[in-house]
Structure formats: C-alpha cells, structure tokens
Design a protein around this motif. Structure first.
Motif, PDB file in Angstrom:
ATOM      1  N   UNK A 195       0.845  -1.195   0.000  1.00 54.44           N
ATOM      2  CA  UNK A 195       0.000   0.000   0.000  1.00 54.44           C
ATOM      3  C   UNK A 195       0.875   1.238   0.000  1.00 54.44           C
ATOM      4  N   UNK A 196       0.334   2.313  -0.544  1.00 57.19           N
ATOM      5  CA  UNK A 196       0.957   3.627  -0.415  1.00 57.19           C
ATOM      6  C   UNK A 196      -0.016   4.520   0.333  1.00 57.19           C
ATOM      7  N   UNK A 197       0.539   5.366   1.172  1.00 57.53           N
ATOM      8  CA  UNK A 197      -0.288   6.290   1.948  1.00 57.53           C
ATOM      9  C   UNK A 197       0.109   7.705   1.568  1.00 57.53           C
ATOM     10  N   UNK A 198      -0.590   8.303   0.590  1.00 59.19           N
ATOM     11  CA  UNK A 198      -0.208   9.647   0.134  1.00 59.19           C
ATOM     12  C   UNK A 198      -0.506  10.708   1.185  1.00 59.19           C
ATOM     13  N   UNK A 199       0.347  11.706   1.200  1.00 59.07           N
ATOM     14  CA  UNK A 199       0.077  12.886   2.005  1.00 59.07           C
ATOM     15  C   UNK A 199      -0.841  13.825   1.250  1.00 59.07           C
ATOM     16  N   UNK A 200      -0.620  15.110   1.417  1.00 57.19           N
ATOM     17  CA  UNK A 200      -1.499  16.118   0.820  1.00 57.19           C
ATOM     18  C   UNK A 200      -1.004  16.499  -0.575  1.00 57.19           C
ATOM     19  N   UNK A 201      -1.349  15.690  -1.547  1.00 60.00           N
ATOM     20  CA  UNK A 201      -0.979  15.985  -2.923  1.00 60.00           C
ATOM     21  C   UNK A 201      -2.025  16.901  -3.560  1.00 60.00           C
ATOM     22  N   UNK A 202      -1.617  17.655  -4.575  1.00 58.35           N
ATOM     23  CA  UNK A 202      -2.561  18.580  -5.220  1.00 58.35           C
ATOM     24  C   UNK A 202      -3.542  17.833  -6.129  1.00 58.35           C
ATOM     25  N   UNK A 203      -4.690  17.500  -5.587  1.00 63.85           N
ATOM     26  CA  UNK A 203      -5.719  16.792  -6.338  1.00 63.85           C
ATOM     27  C   UNK A 203      -7.052  17.517  -6.158  1.00 63.85           C
ATOM     28  N   UNK A 204      -8.060  16.999  -6.824  1.00 63.12           N
ATOM     29  CA  UNK A 204      -9.398  17.580  -6.726  1.00 63.12           C
ATOM     30  C   UNK A 204      -9.940  17.507  -5.308  1.00 63.12           C
ATOM     31  N   UNK A 205      -9.404  16.580  -4.507  1.00 62.17           N
ATOM     32  CA  UNK A 205      -9.868  16.433  -3.127  1.00 62.17           C
ATOM     33  C   UNK A 205      -9.677  17.706  -2.320  1.00 62.17           C
ATOM     34  N   UNK A 206      -8.749  18.545  -2.736  1.00 60.53           N
ATOM     35  CA  UNK A 206      -8.481  19.772  -1.987  1.00 60.53           C
ATOM     36  C   UNK A 206      -9.636  20.763  -2.060  1.00 60.53           C
ATOM     37  N   UNK A 207     -10.571  20.510  -2.964  1.00 57.03           N
ATOM     38  CA  UNK A 207     -11.709  21.415  -3.087  1.00 57.03           C
ATOM     39  C   UNK A 207     -12.586  21.426  -1.840  1.00 57.03           C
ATOM     40  N   UNK A 208     -12.409  20.425  -0.973  1.00 60.17           N
ATOM     41  CA  UNK A 208     -13.220  20.413   0.250  1.00 60.17           C
ATOM     42  C   UNK A 208     -12.729  21.446   1.253  1.00 60.17           C
ATOM     43  N   UNK A 209     -11.546  22.027   1.014  1.00 63.16           N
ATOM     44  CA  UNK A 209     -11.005  23.051   1.905  1.00 63.16           C
ATOM     45  C   UNK A 209     -11.372  24.436   1.373  1.00 63.16           C
ATOM     46  N   UNK A 210     -11.918  25.277   2.220  1.00 62.65           N
ATOM     47  CA  UNK A 210     -12.438  26.566   1.786  1.00 62.65           C
ATOM     48  C   UNK A 210     -11.331  27.537   1.387  1.00 62.65           C
ATOM     49  N   UNK A 211     -10.195  27.488   2.070  1.00 55.52           N
ATOM     50  CA  UNK A 211      -9.117  28.444   1.826  1.00 55.52           C
ATOM     51  C   UNK A 211      -7.863  27.688   1.375  1.00 55.52           C
ATOM     52  N   UNK A 212      -7.604  27.592   0.063  1.00 56.43           N
ATOM     53  CA  UNK A 212      -6.465  26.807  -0.430  1.00 56.43           C
ATOM     54  C   UNK A 212      -5.121  27.271   0.114  1.00 56.43           C
ATOM     55  N   UNK A 213      -4.904  28.564   0.207  1.00 56.06           N
ATOM     56  CA  UNK A 213      -3.615  29.067   0.692  1.00 56.06           C
ATOM     57  C   UNK A 213      -3.424  28.705   2.157  1.00 56.06           C
ATOM     58  N   UNK A 214      -4.469  28.832   2.936  1.00 52.34           N
ATOM     59  CA  UNK A 214      -4.383  28.476   4.352  1.00 52.34           C
ATOM     60  C   UNK A 214      -4.124  26.982   4.519  1.00 52.34           C
ATOM     61  N   UNK A 215      -4.778  26.185   3.668  1.00 47.93           N
ATOM     62  CA  UNK A 215      -4.574  24.745   3.729  1.00 47.93           C
ATOM     63  C   UNK A 215      -3.135  24.375   3.377  1.00 47.93           C
ATOM     64  N   UNK A 216      -2.596  24.999   2.339  1.00 48.59           N
ATOM     65  CA  UNK A 216      -1.214  24.723   1.955  1.00 48.59           C
ATOM     66  C   UNK A 216      -0.266  25.038   3.101  1.00 48.59           C
ATOM     67  N   UNK A 217      -0.475  26.154   3.765  1.00 52.99           N
ATOM     68  CA  UNK A 217       0.396  26.508   4.894  1.00 52.99           C
ATOM     69  C   UNK A 217       0.240  25.498   6.026  1.00 52.99           C
ATOM     70  N   UNK A 218      -0.972  25.046   6.255  1.00 54.20           N
ATOM     71  CA  UNK A 218      -1.220  24.048   7.297  1.00 54.20           C
ATOM     72  C   UNK A 218      -0.469  22.760   6.988  1.00 54.20           C
ATOM     73  N   UNK A 219      -0.460  22.369   5.715  1.00 59.87           N
ATOM     74  CA  UNK A 219       0.271  21.176   5.283  1.00 59.87           C
ATOM     75  C   UNK A 219       1.764  21.354   5.511  1.00 59.87           C
ATOM     76  N   UNK A 220       2.312  22.476   5.053  1.00 58.78           N
ATOM     77  CA  UNK A 220       3.757  22.695   5.145  1.00 58.78           C
ATOM     78  C   UNK A 220       4.222  22.778   6.593  1.00 58.78           C
ATOM     79  N   UNK A 221       3.376  23.270   7.479  1.00 53.77           N
ATOM     80  CA  UNK A 221       3.734  23.337   8.899  1.00 53.77           C
ATOM     81  C   UNK A 221       3.916  21.941   9.482  1.00 53.77           C
ATOM     82  N   UNK A 222       3.309  20.941   8.874  1.00 54.76           N
ATOM     83  CA  UNK A 222       3.354  19.588   9.415  1.00 54.76           C
ATOM     84  C   UNK A 222       4.346  18.681   8.701  1.00 54.76           C
ATOM     85  N   UNK A 223       4.666  18.993   7.470  1.00 54.64           N
ATOM     86  CA  UNK A 223       5.626  18.186   6.726  1.00 54.64           C
ATOM     87  C   UNK A 223       7.057  18.525   7.128  1.00 54.64           C
ATOM     88  N   UNK A 224       7.955  17.532   6.996  1.00 51.74           N
ATOM     89  CA  UNK A 224       9.379  17.802   7.165  1.00 51.74           C
ATOM     90  C   UNK A 224       9.940  18.525   5.946  1.00 51.74           C
TER      91      UNK A 224
END
Length: 263
Positions: A195-224
């Motif tokens: 199995x592969x467990x993808x992180x937050x890749x740029x896909x259509x699934x991101x449309x569920x987040x209201x603020x894309x820029x805020x979501x991207x920052x939230x992702x980067x704060x958690x990734x190494x």
C-alpha cells in the motif's frame, strides 16, 4: 456494466508490452492519471478504469498522444458484476494482468454526527468493497500464473485521523488491513501486495477546503519537507512497488507524505 471507449485506446505503440498489463482504478483523477502515464512509460499496457467522465477521457487521450498502448474501461465500482466484467475485458484487450492499482475513492466531507447511513455505505462500496473485489478478481487470474503485484492506495488521514471524513478515513484504514491480509495469503503464489499512503498531494480532493492558501500553509507546517509533493512523485513510488526493484517487498505501507507521518 463495463464498457469500452475504443477511441481512447492508443494505436501508436507496440502491442507487445514487455511488462504485461496494468489496471488503474480512478484513473481520471490526478494521482491515477500520473500513475497511468508513469506505468505506460515503464512499459506496461495500461487499462484506465473509472466512471464515465471528461477526466477519464483526458487520461486516455494523454496516453494515446504519448504513443502508449492503453485501454479504457468505464466501470462503476458500486456494481460488483461490472468489476468482474472489467477485469475480463482488460485481459482480453491487453493480455495478462501483472499490476493492479486500487486508487479510486470518494470522500464526502460530512461531520460524523450528521453522516447518513446511505452516504457511509456508498463510501464503503467504492473505497472498501471496490478495492476488495478488484483485488479478488485480479488475483483469481494472477494466482494460476504465479506472479503479480497489487497496490492499494491508502491515505495519511488513516494515520492521523481527520475531522469530517470518518467514512473515508475508516475505509482507508481498511485498505491497509486488506493489504496485509492479502500479502500473507497470496505470497505463496508469488503475488506481492503493498500500500501507499499519500500525504497532501494537489488533487481535486483539496476542493473540500475553503481556503487553499491556508490549507497549503497548514500542510507545510506539518511536513518535514517544506514544499508540496507532485503527483508524479507518488506515481514513482507505485512504479517501484510493481517493479522488479521491490521484488522482496510485500505487506508494507509506504507513507509518501514529505515526512509528515513517521511510523
């Protein structure tokens, strides 16, 4: 029922695929498309499977334009009979299946206390039962040949839990359990299951987040790694898992998430 889109099959490449046929579900999505193009470049004849959509047709067109041998199967994973027909069709058109990627998924963002049973059961039918049946129908054909590789696409959400996605997260956890069970049971027949467990890749699934820029920052704060991953980077890991360089690897879940989850 499974149906063919003949116009989507490529005609420019050799019909002798040296690595056999690869089946990718959810091939109209960004991750499925990147995987289809990568496996075709690796030498697989690629079957792209999904519900009728412009996105699925675009994936098929990209394969054809690149000169790869491909075949499109329109199939609803909610319909068990269509899954068996789809796998039969892939082998009839492209030859023996050697690689299967369970990638299709739906993800309605609903608070847990508000999830209707019908919605939950629909997610299970696609993300869990669909994976089970695609793997089962494929393994029925792989076992007598003594070889094959199956990759189930899980999600980082299984490892960390995600609000408003209880149905999706639970099915992604099930895909990890299925991976381990099948690896144990099918290993004696030469079939590897990972199995592969993808992180937050740029896909259509991101449309569920209201603020894309805020979501991207939230992702980067958690990734190494402080950048977003590219869909091709997940495809390269899937390529590894169905290829000869992972010949002694089975039953594993690889987190492809920029160092978000470490376990």
């Amino acid at each position: 029922m499974a149906t063919t889109n003949p116009s989507a099959s490529s005609t420019g490449a050799s019909h002798d695929a040296p690595r056999g046929a690869a089946l990718i579900t959810g091939a109209g999505g960004a991750l499925g498309r990147a995987t289809a193009l990568r496996l075709a470049a690796d030498g697989f004849a690629v079957a792209v499977l999904g519900r009728e959509s412009e996105e699925l047709r675009e994936t098929a067109t990209l394969l054809a334009d690149a000169g790869h041998r491909g075949h499109t199967v329109v199939c609803d994973l909610r319909e068990p009979a269509s899954i068996a027909a789809a796998v039969d069709e892939v082998e009839r058109e492209l030859g023996p299946l050697t690689a299967v990627i369970n990638n299709a998924a739906i993800y309605p963002p609903t608070p847990f206390l508000e999830i209707p049973l019908a919605e939950y059961e629909d997610v299970v039918r696609v993300n869990q039962t669909g994976y089970f049946l695609v793997a089962q129908e494929s393994a029925k054909r792989m076992v007598p040949r003594g070889a094959g590789a199956i990759v189930n696409v899980s999600s980082i959400t299984f490892h960390g839990g995600w609000a408003n996605l209880a149905s999706y997260v639970s099915t992604k956890g099930a895909s990890v359990g299925l991976t381990r069970a099948l690896a144990r049971e099918l290993g004696g027949s030469g079939i590897r299951v990972n199995a592969v467990s993808p992180g937050a890749f740029p896909t259509k699934a991101e449309e569920i987040h209201e603020n894309p820029e805020q979501y991207t920052q939230w992702v980067l704060d958690r990734q190494s790694l402080k950048r977003r991953g590219g869909n091709e980077e997940l495809a390269s890991v899937i390529s590894f898992l169905v290829g000869p360089d992972s010949s002694f690897l089975t039953g594993q879940t690889l987190n492809v998430d920029g160092g978000w989850v470490m376990e």
